[in-house]
Design a protein around this motif. Structure first.
Motif, short mmCIF file in Angstrom:
data_model
loop_
_atom_site.label_atom_id
_atom_site.label_comp_id
_atom_site.label_asym_id
_atom_site.label_seq_id
_atom_site.Cartn_x
_atom_site.Cartn_y
_atom_site.Cartn_z
N ALA A 1 0.84 -1.21 0.00
CA ALA A 1 0.00 0.00 0.00
C ALA A 1 0.87 1.26 0.00
CB ALA A 1 -0.94 -0.01 1.21
N GLN B 1 2.06 1.84 -3.50
CA GLN B 1 0.97 2.27 -4.38
C GLN B 1 0.60 3.73 -4.15
OE1 GLN B 1 -2.67 0.02 -3.96
NE2 GLN B 1 -3.52 0.84 -5.85
N ARG B 2 0.48 4.16 -2.90
CA ARG B 2 0.03 5.53 -2.64
C ARG B 2 1.17 6.53 -2.58
NH1 ARG B 2 -1.57 3.09 2.51
NH2 ARG B 2 0.15 3.52 3.88
N GLY B 3 2.43 6.04 -2.37
CA GLY B 3 3.59 6.92 -2.37
C GLY B 3 3.97 7.51 -1.02
N GLN C 1 -7.13 11.54 8.80
CA GLN C 1 -7.12 11.17 7.38
C GLN C 1 -7.49 12.35 6.50
OE1 GLN C 1 -9.35 7.66 6.51
NE2 GLN C 1 -8.56 7.51 4.45
N HIS D 1 -4.35 14.14 5.39
CA HIS D 1 -3.29 13.39 4.71
C HIS D 1 -2.89 14.00 3.37
CE1 HIS D 1 -3.70 9.35 7.07
NE2 HIS D 1 -3.46 10.38 7.85
N THR D 2 -3.83 14.36 2.54
CA THR D 2 -3.50 14.90 1.21
C THR D 2 -2.64 16.14 1.33
OG1 THR D 2 -5.51 13.97 0.28
CG2 THR D 2 -4.46 15.76 -0.96
N GLN E 1 6.14 15.48 0.12
CA GLN E 1 6.71 15.14 -1.19
C GLN E 1 7.50 16.30 -1.78
OE1 GLN E 1 3.06 13.72 -2.99
NE2 GLN E 1 3.62 11.59 -2.61
#
Length: 180
Positions: free
Chosen positions: A99, A102-104, A146, A149-150, A157
């Motif tokens: 996971a 997949q999500r980074g 949650q 999170h974005t 990043q």
């Protein structure tokens, strides 16, 4: 780190890969006084931390199994320095790492410590393709929801991309300890 901590209003931390482990090399606090997470900069348990999982996800199956087992994954007695939600089996860790890939980004939700959540990404060497270290945001679970999170991952990043361009270990012959 200071910019990341200020923009996210949480604790930002940076690690460096030193052979078969991660080592803390810096932190910056962005939370306002009150409910603030300020942990010791001790041992990083690879399978129970967002930093550890972000790094393990970049490794081969053989390497990650060896490192996680060395850190205590699968031991009959659970290591004392993990939280209530830490993985107990290699199978569970491998599902989580799939996971992460997949999500980074990696998530730790009360895996390293009760009441604490963290998000982390690997800082990758753009030329060699291997992880140089990791960068994370950590804080109380009531704030690292949650829904955030974005926003937090976008900041992580961007910081990781900046670090990968200037990372000192990319210089030939420079060891981790010389860079620090």
């Amino acid at each position: 780190l200071t910019d990341l901590a200020r923009s996210t209003r949480e604790l930002a931390r940076l690690t460096i890969v030193d052979r078969d482990r991660l080592v803390w090399i810096g932190s910056a606090q962005g939370a306002q006084p009150g409910l603030m997470y300020q942990p010791a900069m001790g041992r990083i348990v690879s399978f129970a931390t967002a930093n550890g999982k972000a790094w393990l996800a970049t490794l081969s199956a053989t390497e990650l199994e060896r490192i996680a087992t060395h850190d205590g994954l699968g031991a009959k007695v659970v290591p004392h320095d993990v939280g209530p939600n830490a993985h107990r089996s290699m199978a569970a860790l491998k599902r989580d790492l799939a996971a992460v890939r997949q999500r980074g980004f990696a998530i730790s939700d009360q895996e390293a410590e009760a009441g604490v959540a963290a998000l982390a990404v690997a800082v990758m060497d753009p030329t060699g393709g291997h992880a140089l270290g990791t960068i994370s945001i950590a804080g109380p679970i009531v704030r690292l929801t949650q829904q955030r999170h974005t926003e937090l991952v976008r900041s992580l990043q961007a910081a990781a991309a900046d670090l990968s361009r200037i990372w000192p270990l990319k210089r030939p012959g420079l060891t981790a300890m010389q860079a620090v």
